[in-house]
Enzyme design. Sequence first.
Site, mmCIF file in Angstrom:
data_model
loop_
_atom_site.group_PDB
_atom_site.id
_atom_site.type_symbol
_atom_site.label_atom_id
_atom_site.label_comp_id
_atom_site.label_asym_id
_atom_site.label_seq_id
_atom_site.Cartn_x
_atom_site.Cartn_y
_atom_site.Cartn_z
ATOM 1 N N SER A 101 0.813 -1.222 0.000
ATOM 2 C CA SER A 101 0.000 0.000 0.000
ATOM 3 C C SER A 101 0.842 1.265 0.000
ATOM 4 O O SER A 101 0.322 2.358 -0.229
ATOM 5 C CB SER A 101 -0.948 0.004 1.200
ATOM 6 O OG SER A 101 -0.223 0.078 2.409
ATOM 7 N N LYS A 121 -6.354 5.638 7.793
ATOM 8 C CA LYS A 121 -5.141 6.329 7.346
ATOM 9 C C LYS A 121 -5.371 7.838 7.239
ATOM 10 O O LYS A 121 -4.545 8.636 7.700
ATOM 11 C CB LYS A 121 -4.694 5.763 6.007
ATOM 12 C CG LYS A 121 -4.154 4.334 6.097
ATOM 13 C CD LYS A 121 -3.783 3.780 4.732
ATOM 14 C CE LYS A 121 -3.200 2.379 4.864
ATOM 15 N NZ LYS A 121 -2.854 1.790 3.554
#
Length: 811
Positions: free
Chosen positions: A655, A698
Amino acid sequence: MTEGAPQALAVAALRRRVDPALFAGTGRGGLAGLIGHERAKEAIELALALPMAGGHLFLMGNRGTGRRRTLERALERVAADRPPGTDLCYVSDFRDPRCPRALQLRPGLGRRLAADMERLVEDLADALKAAFQNEEHRTRRQVIEEELKERQEEAVEAVEKEARSKDIALLRAPTGFLFAPIREGKVIEPDAFQELPEEERKAITQTIEELQKRLQAALAAAPSWMQETRAQLRALNDETAALAVGHLIARLREAYRDEPTITAYLDAVEADVRGHIGVFLGYAEAQEQQPHSASIEELPPPFRRYRVNLLIDREGAAHAPVCYEDQPVFERLLGRIEQRAEMGTLTTDFLMIRPGALHCANGGFLYLDAQKLLQRPLAYEGLKRALLARELRIESPLAAMGVLATQTLEPEPVPLDVNVALLGDRQLYYLLSQADPEFPDLFKIVADFDDEIETADAGLEAFGRQVEALAATHGFRPLEPAAIAACLEDALRRAGDIERLSADIDSIVDLLREADHIAGKEGAATIGAAHVQAAIEARERRLARLRDRTLERIDEGTVSIATDGEEVGVINGLAVLQLGGFAFGRPSRITAVVRMGAGRVVDIEREAKLGGPLHAKGMLILQGYLAATFAPDFPLALSASLVFEQSYGGVDGDSASSTELYALLSALAQAHIHQGLAVTGSVNQKGDVQAIGGVNEKIEGFFDVCAARGLTGRQGVLIPATNTRHLMLAPRVLEAVAAGRFAVYPVRRIEEGIALLTGVEVGSRGADGRFPEGSLYGRIESRLRAFAEAQRRFGKAGDRDAKPERSEDEA
């Protein structure tokens, strides 16, 4: 805004709002069943419709998705149309007490038979005592005994008469018969006998010896007479017992005339009772001396053998059994044989046989937790053996392993007809399928429960009604429409997709319970949206200790994260930490340095053995993008290194691959990256930015860092455009975005992201196949060409230096 850079998302795109009007006027009726999971429900219906031979059922999915609740409702519905099964009793096998017999009877007969046999044992002692003390029995017995005495007396009297004729008397002594000479009707004393002439003494002695022989011959037939007498007494006892016992057992035979299994057992009981008359008579006499000295439970072994051990009682049952065993150990599944200590030894009998869950569920359904089953030694193997053999055999675990040397009972096995369902997660199912070849043959049908439920507005309404039904079922306060909407938004957030709801029903119940508690403290009659939101925030606050400590370390500068300014080759990446049921985002500083080299990008995490295989894969993809984009016709003479600064644990996943690529491009172009932006997303070799997980955590993680230092309006997060449908951001983020102090940018291509981060036009290849001079990619291409040319020059110089001198022979 640089040309080609993405536009920030509007507030409406950052969180899906559920309209409370969908739930206005729904009341508290709710839904009867669980919505969604249609595939799993079809599998359950098929498994329950098939017989045992059709295969058993495995329900796989995560806990909290309603697996057990759905199964229980289906089982109750199907079981209601099936018969209740049979009673199960164990009785003594009188020929081989080690192998008790199993009786499977119609519902209610087991309890009735057990009670009848209890009364029979009590009545037998009294009936036999009365029969054997009866005047007729005593008279007949006396006659038989007198006949024996008369025959013995007749034999002795004949010898005695002969002896008297020869002046010899037959005397009866405790030790037997004696002969003695007589004179004038009196026995001669020993001294007087010695004074007789010798010839006379010899004659008397010879006569006595002859008489003794005659007496012995007369009494030689006595043992046979006694045997005949005993036989006659046995016949008399049998006749008397038959009369006493026969009418008692005949009464039971009549009561169970339509049950051949029971009548056959009663025949065996009658035969065995007639063989143990003495035991009953002795017990009756003992009871006369000490009345009520023994209860039915305390009867001696000869009496216990006539009792009935009722294992399964279906009396009053209206449908097939549905059973769940919370502790599926071997004995609780398959039954056990208990023991008791007597005089320092362990003893047992058929009355100490106990049933297992399979006995209770026989003729119906049994469901178990697969993980608990596998954690109990031998339980899974025992279950498989019973299902494959289709019979229930009660034995100890050691006997099942073949290591038991002591003698114990071997109860007759009973046929098994049960449908078994196991509940477990997917990993456990796939593990069993791979490791156990018998598992797929037994559990042929799989009900796969989704973790998420796809839904449109109609689905939201149905799910909202289910949430309302959960509140009513658990006795919570009524839910306001806005509260239902808040619960559904939380379910959307947990699913991580605005088009899907989390199927974790248990989490919804926990949330409602806490919201109900908060509403109660405030004295509210209903649960409102504010109560639900307060419960969500309280749950997060309880679990957020480590997140808060991490933010404190960043804010105080211990962990270096910049949220303002510009730097070359430095970028803020985002990661997610999952701790139990709580996940939070944590920013990480990623740096890149470049120089001329052999075309290798060094992953410092990998070299330090902190990077996992997926992270290494991302680095190779990054390298592929560089070569394909900038060096299609010349060697990639680059040496670069990338690292997560201040990272002391393992790093895995791809990611951050787009983030690392941005840092590398910045270092190559010597372009500054704005530090108020953070990035997440993976990348492929074509430069497409791909979706990642944990996007909400996030974004919120970087937002919290920025908010702690003060929002400037230039801060934000770059996410993959394909993650837009997963956004369900917290209200605090939405407020900042609405005020223009924070932004979320959807990125489709690497070119879009690097343009936004650096503020420099990326450029595209012209007709000459080169990037425009001065553009970001033009600067990168020029530098990589310079690296390649320098490497070529170094290579030629190295070849000249390394060229060996020719020898005279070679010349």
